[in-house]
Structure formats: structure tokens, C-alpha cells
Design a protein around this motif. Structure first.
Motif, PDB file in Angstrom:
ATOM      1  N   LEU A   1     -26.377 -26.745  -1.245  1.00 58.67           N
ATOM      2  CA  LEU A   1     -25.732 -25.432  -1.253  1.00 58.67           C
ATOM      3  C   LEU A   1     -24.370 -25.542  -1.920  1.00 58.67           C
ATOM      4  CD1 LEU A   1     -26.511 -24.345   2.421  1.00 58.67           C
ATOM      5  CD2 LEU A   1     -27.824 -23.799   0.374  1.00 58.67           C
ATOM      6  N   SER A   2     -24.025 -24.516  -2.689  1.00 60.83           N
ATOM      7  CA  SER A   2     -22.716 -24.494  -3.340  1.00 60.83           C
ATOM      8  C   SER A   2     -22.380 -23.067  -3.733  1.00 60.83           C
ATOM      9  CB  SER A   2     -22.713 -25.395  -4.581  1.00 60.83           C
ATOM     10  OG  SER A   2     -21.465 -25.345  -5.233  1.00 60.83           O
ATOM     11  N   ASP A   3     -21.141 -22.696  -3.510  1.00 62.96           N
ATOM     12  CA  ASP A   3     -20.657 -21.384  -3.929  1.00 62.96           C
ATOM     13  C   ASP A   3     -19.135 -21.435  -3.978  1.00 62.96           C
ATOM     14  OD1 ASP A   3     -21.096 -18.748  -4.769  1.00 62.96           O
ATOM     15  OD2 ASP A   3     -20.537 -17.969  -2.801  1.00 62.96           O
ATOM     16  N   LYS A   4     -18.563 -20.568  -4.785  1.00 61.46           N
ATOM     17  CA  LYS A   4     -17.112 -20.529  -4.911  1.00 61.46           C
ATOM     18  C   LYS A   4     -16.660 -19.123  -5.266  1.00 61.46           C
ATOM     19  CE  LYS A   4     -17.057 -22.037  -9.757  1.00 61.46           C
ATOM     20  NZ  LYS A   4     -16.510 -23.046 -10.712  1.00 61.46           N
ATOM     21  N   ALA A   5     -15.424 -18.858  -4.997  1.00 60.60           N
ATOM     22  CA  ALA A   5     -14.793 -17.572  -5.311  1.00 60.60           C
ATOM     23  C   ALA A   5     -13.303 -17.806  -5.448  1.00 60.60           C
ATOM     24  CB  ALA A   5     -15.083 -16.527  -4.232  1.00 60.60           C
ATOM     25  N   GLY A   6     -12.613 -16.853  -6.027  1.00 56.83           N
ATOM     26  CA  GLY A   6     -11.181 -17.014  -6.234  1.00 56.83           C
ATOM     27  C   GLY A   6     -10.486 -15.708  -6.527  1.00 56.83           C
ATOM     28  N   THR A   7      -9.194 -15.804  -6.703  1.00 58.36           N
ATOM     29  CA  THR A   7      -8.362 -14.660  -7.047  1.00 58.36           C
ATOM     30  C   THR A   7      -7.103 -15.166  -7.734  1.00 58.36           C
ATOM     31  OG1 THR A   7      -7.339 -12.635  -6.186  1.00 58.36           O
ATOM     32  CG2 THR A   7      -7.073 -14.610  -4.884  1.00 58.36           C
ATOM     33  N   SER A   8      -6.367 -14.272  -8.342  1.00 53.11           N
ATOM     34  CA  SER A   8      -5.126 -14.617  -9.036  1.00 53.11           C
ATOM     35  C   SER A   8      -4.077 -13.554  -8.735  1.00 53.11           C
ATOM     36  CB  SER A   8      -5.356 -14.715 -10.544  1.00 53.11           C
ATOM     37  OG  SER A   8      -6.332 -15.690 -10.861  1.00 53.11           O
ATOM     38  N   TYR A   9      -2.830 -13.944  -8.856  1.00 55.30           N
ATOM     39  CA  TYR A   9      -1.727 -13.004  -8.710  1.00 55.30           C
ATOM     40  C   TYR A   9      -0.505 -13.557  -9.423  1.00 55.30           C
ATOM     41  CZ  TYR A   9       0.541 -15.906  -5.141  1.00 55.30           C
ATOM     42  OH  TYR A   9       1.168 -16.921  -4.473  1.00 55.30           O
ATOM     43  N   THR A  10       0.388 -12.663  -9.751  1.00 55.86           N
ATOM     44  CA  THR A  10       1.650 -13.034 -10.375  1.00 55.86           C
ATOM     45  C   THR A  10       2.769 -12.880  -9.359  1.00 55.86           C
ATOM     46  OG1 THR A  10       0.859 -12.328 -12.544  1.00 55.86           O
ATOM     47  CG2 THR A  10       3.233 -12.570 -12.265  1.00 55.86           C
ATOM     48  N   ALA A  11       3.418 -13.971  -9.053  1.00 56.08           N
ATOM     49  CA  ALA A  11       4.515 -13.943  -8.085  1.00 56.08           C
ATOM     50  C   ALA A  11       5.790 -13.506  -8.785  1.00 56.08           C
ATOM     51  CB  ALA A  11       4.692 -15.313  -7.448  1.00 56.08           C
ATOM     52  N   VAL A  12       6.302 -12.373  -8.366  1.00 53.42           N
ATOM     53  CA  VAL A  12       7.541 -11.836  -8.926  1.00 53.42           C
ATOM     54  C   VAL A  12       8.461 -11.467  -7.766  1.00 53.42           C
ATOM     55  CG1 VAL A  12       8.593 -10.048 -10.343  1.00 53.42           C
ATOM     56  CG2 VAL A  12       6.342 -10.948 -10.947  1.00 53.42           C
ATOM     57  N   PRO A  13       9.679 -11.970  -7.735  1.00 53.32           N
ATOM     58  CA  PRO A  13      10.612 -11.623  -6.652  1.00 53.32           C
ATOM     59  C   PRO A  13      11.256 -10.262  -6.896  1.00 53.32           C
ATOM     60  CG  PRO A  13      11.650 -13.179  -8.132  1.00 53.32           C
ATOM     61  CD  PRO A  13      10.253 -12.989  -8.651  1.00 53.32           C
ATOM     62  N   TRP A  14      10.499  -9.190  -6.690  1.00 61.05           N
ATOM     63  CA  TRP A  14      11.007  -7.842  -6.989  1.00 61.05           C
ATOM     64  C   TRP A  14      12.305  -7.515  -6.263  1.00 61.05           C
ATOM     65  CZ3 TRP A  14       9.353  -5.964 -11.211  1.00 61.05           C
ATOM     66  CH2 TRP A  14       8.051  -6.158 -11.639  1.00 61.05           C
ATOM     67  N   PRO A  15      12.453  -7.792  -4.981  1.00 57.14           N
ATOM     68  CA  PRO A  15      13.750  -7.471  -4.339  1.00 57.14           C
ATOM     69  C   PRO A  15      14.923  -8.146  -5.030  1.00 57.14           C
ATOM     70  CG  PRO A  15      12.087  -7.941  -2.693  1.00 57.14           C
ATOM     71  CD  PRO A  15      11.485  -8.299  -4.006  1.00 57.14           C
ATOM     72  N   ALA A  16      14.745  -9.417  -5.400  1.00 60.37           N
ATOM     73  CA  ALA A  16      15.846 -10.113  -6.065  1.00 60.37           C
ATOM     74  C   ALA A  16      16.125  -9.522  -7.440  1.00 60.37           C
ATOM     75  CB  ALA A  16      15.508 -11.597  -6.181  1.00 60.37           C
ATOM     76  N   LEU A  17      15.058  -9.200  -8.185  1.00 63.45           N
ATOM     77  CA  LEU A  17      15.258  -8.626  -9.515  1.00 63.45           C
ATOM     78  C   LEU A  17      15.916  -7.256  -9.440  1.00 63.45           C
ATOM     79  CD1 LEU A  17      11.965  -9.641 -11.342  1.00 63.45           C
ATOM     80  CD2 LEU A  17      14.207 -10.726 -11.451  1.00 63.45           C
ATOM     81  N   LEU A  18      15.479  -6.418  -8.500  1.00 70.17           N
ATOM     82  CA  LEU A  18      16.084  -5.095  -8.355  1.00 70.17           C
ATOM     83  C   LEU A  18      17.546  -5.211  -7.950  1.00 70.17           C
ATOM     84  CD1 LEU A  18      13.173  -3.145  -6.605  1.00 70.17           C
ATOM     85  CD2 LEU A  18      13.894  -3.003  -8.993  1.00 70.17           C
ATOM     86  N   THR A  19      17.829  -6.126  -7.054  1.00 70.60           N
ATOM     87  CA  THR A  19      19.227  -6.321  -6.651  1.00 70.60           C
ATOM     88  C   THR A  19      20.066  -6.799  -7.828  1.00 70.60           C
ATOM     89  OG1 THR A  19      18.485  -6.873  -4.420  1.00 70.60           O
ATOM     90  CG2 THR A  19      20.726  -7.495  -5.022  1.00 70.60           C
ATOM     91  N   LEU A  20      19.529  -7.715  -8.624  1.00 68.64           N
ATOM     92  CA  LEU A  20      20.255  -8.197  -9.793  1.00 68.64           C
ATOM     93  C   LEU A  20      20.471  -7.085 -10.811  1.00 68.64           C
ATOM     94  CD1 LEU A  20      21.467 -10.571 -11.356  1.00 68.64           C
ATOM     95  CD2 LEU A  20      19.178 -11.057 -12.238  1.00 68.64           C
ATOM     96  N   ALA A  21      19.437  -6.248 -11.025  1.00 70.16           N
ATOM     97  CA  ALA A  21      19.597  -5.132 -11.965  1.00 70.16           C
ATOM     98  C   ALA A  21      20.675  -4.158 -11.487  1.00 70.16           C
ATOM     99  CB  ALA A  21      18.267  -4.413 -12.141  1.00 70.16           C
ATOM    100  N   PHE A  22      20.700  -3.889 -10.202  1.00 70.66           N
ATOM    101  CA  PHE A  22      21.722  -2.992  -9.660  1.00 70.66           C
ATOM    102  C   PHE A  22      23.112  -3.570  -9.860  1.00 70.66           C
ATOM    103  CE2 PHE A  22      24.462  -1.795  -6.092  1.00 70.66           C
ATOM    104  CZ  PHE A  22      24.479  -0.411  -6.242  1.00 70.66           C
ATOM    105  N   VAL A  23      23.247  -4.869  -9.636  1.00 73.56           N
ATOM    106  CA  VAL A  23      24.556  -5.504  -9.810  1.00 73.56           C
ATOM    107  C   VAL A  23      24.992  -5.432 -11.273  1.00 73.56           C
ATOM    108  CG1 VAL A  23      25.785  -7.697  -9.671  1.00 73.56           C
ATOM    109  CG2 VAL A  23      24.318  -6.977  -7.791  1.00 73.56           C
ATOM    110  N   LEU A  24      24.051  -5.675 -12.206  1.00 70.96           N
ATOM    111  CA  LEU A  24      24.391  -5.629 -13.625  1.00 70.96           C
ATOM    112  C   LEU A  24      24.790  -4.230 -14.065  1.00 70.96           C
ATOM    113  CD1 LEU A  24      21.662  -7.986 -15.130  1.00 70.96           C
ATOM    114  CD2 LEU A  24      24.078  -8.491 -14.722  1.00 70.96           C
ATOM    115  N   ILE A  25      24.019  -3.230 -13.602  1.00 68.45           N
ATOM    116  CA  ILE A  25      24.350  -1.849 -13.970  1.00 68.45           C
ATOM    117  C   ILE A  25      25.711  -1.455 -13.408  1.00 68.45           C
ATOM    118  CG2 ILE A  25      23.674   0.551 -13.668  1.00 68.45           C
ATOM    119  CD1 ILE A  25      20.771  -0.394 -13.769  1.00 68.45           C
ATOM    120  N   ALA A  26      25.950  -1.770 -12.149  1.00 73.33           N
ATOM    121  CA  ALA A  26      27.237  -1.434 -11.541  1.00 73.33           C
ATOM    122  C   ALA A  26      28.376  -2.156 -12.241  1.00 73.33           C
ATOM    123  CB  ALA A  26      27.216  -1.782 -10.051  1.00 73.33           C
TER     124      ALA A  26
END
Length: 426
Positions: free
Chosen positions: A309-334
């Protein structure tokens, strides 16, 4: 002075020596008795299905070893009736009354552990086929006693071939507590049982599937402060008619194929999934990346009844630190807005400055040009700007006739009787 008692004891009669000898012999006799007790008393049955107060075990003939029969392993064909015996032991210090019944087994959904239905739950397999003789389905045992209870399993003629899992249980009729369910208080009762593995003759069709691979990440503001915890979920389904015991392997890779996590199940303690059951497994990942492309693969392999018997499955995702990026964008704009305001103020164009004072004195303000245009024309020096000369020249060239003849226009006074070249009096 300390030697005197010793000398006197040495010169005493032999009676104390006899007392010492008798004490030594008594001590040796006690030690021999204890050692004999350890050698004579048989070891307790291993893996007994009990909770310390009562236990339920398959029957073992006199002289047999309970270790060789931990569970009931039975085999039969559709339409057969199988008989066996279970032993209930009361190890407590008080009388206990039990209800003896059969129940279907199932895998717990989250970790695949062995569990059985309750006495009031619907039964469709062993719990429906198992019968205890009338009058022996409720028994009372005195302290430190045991009782053998016979039972039978009638396999239906249309029973599915393959494995059927269940148990025979002893339910203590005395509640051990109460539980609040809505507005009702329900008595809690404990049950202990022995497993039953029944194989019905027929073709064995092992099959399994891996599916529903997903990941839950800590994508909240906690991630900005250092949390990178992730939880990987996946489900293994037994689609065959026999038990499967897969070996599981979880692999996680990042960008460019970097290995981030590898987990394998224990080959000595494999997961046991019953026919038709599904088990959701969870793997906690405490150091998941905050910024990466992540691929998750789950593979299950095994062998059952000679079938690989053999079977497999999987998934993928892109890890993005959105809170950190949004905070950085706010700091740059300000920061950009603050720098622009500071620059305008430094150049004299910030808010609160008098714009009229910064203009050329020769240029009239908007209020003066709007309120007194005639006065401005009178008082202004007779200077012509290059822009005005260019505009006037363009208008003059537009109004000039197409020929190159230049005509002089002489203003005439009213009443002098002059006529224009066309002969019309002015």
C-alpha cells in the motif's frame, strides 16, 4: 570505663550466646520465607484491561499464560456462531455490580486511538452480534473475586468479509460522579473491556488514502514579535475491508528544495486504522519560516495481506509576515510625510507662513488685482513683459489682412464730415 561492660559480657555464661544464635536463625528463616513467597507467587497478567478496581480478560485455561491471550482473536464465516468466555475480576474492597455487553470499536478522530461505543449507543457490528446469556448479563462480584461469563457472536449471513473490531465490556452500575449537560446532570459510569478482533472469511481488499493536508499558521500580530508556530493537519482514511497499519512520513521543504522538517512514525508502534475509519493527525511545527515558499508532503506506506500500500498528498503555501510588512509600510509612509512637512517648513512654505510676504513686491496680490484692476493699470509703470508683447504680436498678426499692404488708420473727430474709403459718412 568503656571496656568494663565488654569484659563483663565476655565473661558471662553461654546463655546470651545461645540467644544471639537463635535470633540469627530466626532472621534467616524470615528471609527464606520472604524469598519463597517471591518465588511461589505468580506474576500478574501483563496488559490486563483494568483500572485498578476491576478488570476484563479473555479466559485462559488452568495452567495457561494470560500474556499469550491479551485480546480475543476470532475467525469465522458468514452465518457461523462463535462462543467464548470472558473473566471479570473485582480487585476492590467492596462488592460491585456490572452490566456485561458487547460494543463496536472505532478510532478516535484526532489521534486514532482504540475506543468503543457506550451501552446506549447504536451498534451495527460486534456490538449487535454479541450475546450474553440471560441472567448473566448483570453480575455482582464480592471483593477479591472473579467470575467467568460465557458469550457468543452470531455472524450474519450477509456479513462483510474482512475485519470487524469490537469489545466485550463490564460497566459498573455505580456512578462515579455527575456531569452537567445543559440543564441536566448526568451520572458518570465507568466501563472496562477486552478487545475483540473478528475476521470474517472472504476476499481481503486493503486500501488507504491520504488527504486533506493543510496548515494553520500564527499569522497574527504575535508573529511580528517572534512567534513562528505552525500546525500541520492531514487525514488518513482506510477504504478497504481490513485493518491497515501504515508507516507515515511527513516532509517539509522550502525554497530551492531546502529541507525544513522531517517526521516519521514509530515502526514499533504503528497506527492501526479500522475499515471505514478516518484519522486526523496533527504535527506541531514550532520553528516554521516567516518568509518562504513552503511545500508539505505526507506519504503513507504499508503492507497488508501481501498487498503493498502507498499513497501521498501535499499542499503548499507562501509564508509572508503581513503584520510586520504592514507595520513597516505604515512607518515608512509616516516618515515620508513627516520629512516632507519638515522640508516645507525649512524652505518657508510650511503652514502658518505669510505667502504674500514671500512674493515679489512688483506682483500684486490676488485681493488687490481683483478689487482695483483699473488703479493697478494706472499706477503701474509703462513696462511691457515679454509674454504680453508676444501675445499682442500674435493677435496683431491674426487680425492683419492676407496681403502685404500696410494701411494707416487716422482717427477722425465726430462731425467733421469725413467719409471712409467706401464713401460712407462717419
Amino acid at each position: 570505663m568503656t571496656d568494663t561492660p565488654t569484659s563483663r559480657r565476655d565473661r558471662s555464661t553461654p546463655l546470651p550466646r545461645a540467644g544471639l544464635r537463635s535470633r540469627a536463625l530466626s532472621l534467616l528463616a524470615v528471609l527464606g520465607t520472604v524469598l519463597a513467597a517471591f518465588l511461589v507467587v505468580p506474576p500478574p497478567a501483563a496488559h490486563a484491561a483494568g483500572n485498578g478496581e476491576w478488570s476484563v480478560d479473555p479466559y485462559v485455561p488452568p495452567g495457561g499464560d494470560q500474556n499469550n491471550r491479551r485480546y480475543f482473536f476470532l475467525n469465522g464465516s458468514a452465518g457461523d456462531t462463535i462462543s467464548d468466555t470472558v473473566v471479570i475480576t473485582n480487585s476492590s474492597e467492596r462488592p460491585m455490580t456490572f452490566k456485561v455487553f458487547g460494543a463496536d470499536a472505532f478510532n478516535t478522530p484526532r489521534d486514532g486511538a482504540f475506543s468503543v461505543r457506550r451501552i446506549d449507543d447504536p451498534q451495527k457490528g460486534i456490538g449487535l452480534w454479541l450475546q450474553v446469556p440471560a441472567g448473566q448479563d448483570t453480575v455482582t462480584l464480592q471483593p477479591k473475586t472473579r467470575l467467568a461469563v460465557p458469550f457468543s457472536i452470531a455472524i450474519p449471513a450477509n456479513a462483510r468479509p474482512g475485519d470487524h473490531i469490537g469489545g466485550i465490556l463490564a460497566l459498573n452500575t455505580e456512578p462515579v460522579g455527575q456531569q452537567q449537560e445543559g440543564q441536566l446532570r448526568v451520572d458518570l459510569k465507568m466501563q472496562v473491556g477486552a478487545r475483540i478482533y473478528l475476521k470474517v472469511d472472504g476476499p481481503a481488499l486493503p486500501a488507504m488514502e491520504v488527504r486533506d493536508v493543510r496548515v494553520e499558521r500564527d499569522a497574527g500580530f504575535g508573529e511580528f514579535f517572534g512567534s513562528s508556530r505552525a500546525v500541520i493537519h492531514y487525514t488518513v482514511v482506510n477504504r478497504g475491508n481490513v485493518i491497515v497499519r501504515p508507516q507515515l512520513e511527513l516532509g517539509v521543504s522550502g525554497l530551492f528544495g531546502r529541507s525544513l522538517l522531517t517526521r516519521k512514525s514509530d515502526p514499533q508502534n504503528p497506527l492501526e486504522i479500522f475499515p471505514g475509519e478516518s484519522v486526523e493527525l496533527v504535527q506541531t511545527w514550532n520553528d516554521a519560516p516567516r518568509l518562504d515558499r513552503v511545500d508539505i508532503d505526507v506519504k503513507a506506506v504499508g503492507e497488508q495481506d501481501g498487498v503493498a500500500l502507498s499513497d501521498k498528498a501535499g499542499t503548499s503555501y507562501t509564508a509572508v509576515p503581513w503584520p510586520a510588512l504592514l507595520t513597516l509600510a505604515f512607518v515608512l509612509i509616516a516618515g515620508g510625510v513627516s520629512w516632507q512637512l519638515l522640508r516645507n517648513r525649512r524652505d518657508g512654505g510650511g503652514p502658518g507662513d505669510d505667502k504674500a510676504e514671500n512674493k515679489d513686491p512688483k506682483e500684486p496680490t490676488g485681493g488687490e488685482s481683483a478689487s482695483a484692476p483699473d488703479d493697478a493699470d494706472k499706477d503701474a509703470p509703462e513696462t511691457e513683459s515679454p509674454t504680453s508683447d508676444a501675445s499682442a504680436k500674435a493677435e496683431a498678426e491674426k487680425d492683419e489682412p492676407a496681403d502685404d499692404t500696410t494701411k494707416e488708420i487716422v482717427p477722425l473727430r465726430k462731425g467733421d464730415g469725413a467719409t471712409d474709403p467706401a464713401g460712407v459718412p462717419r
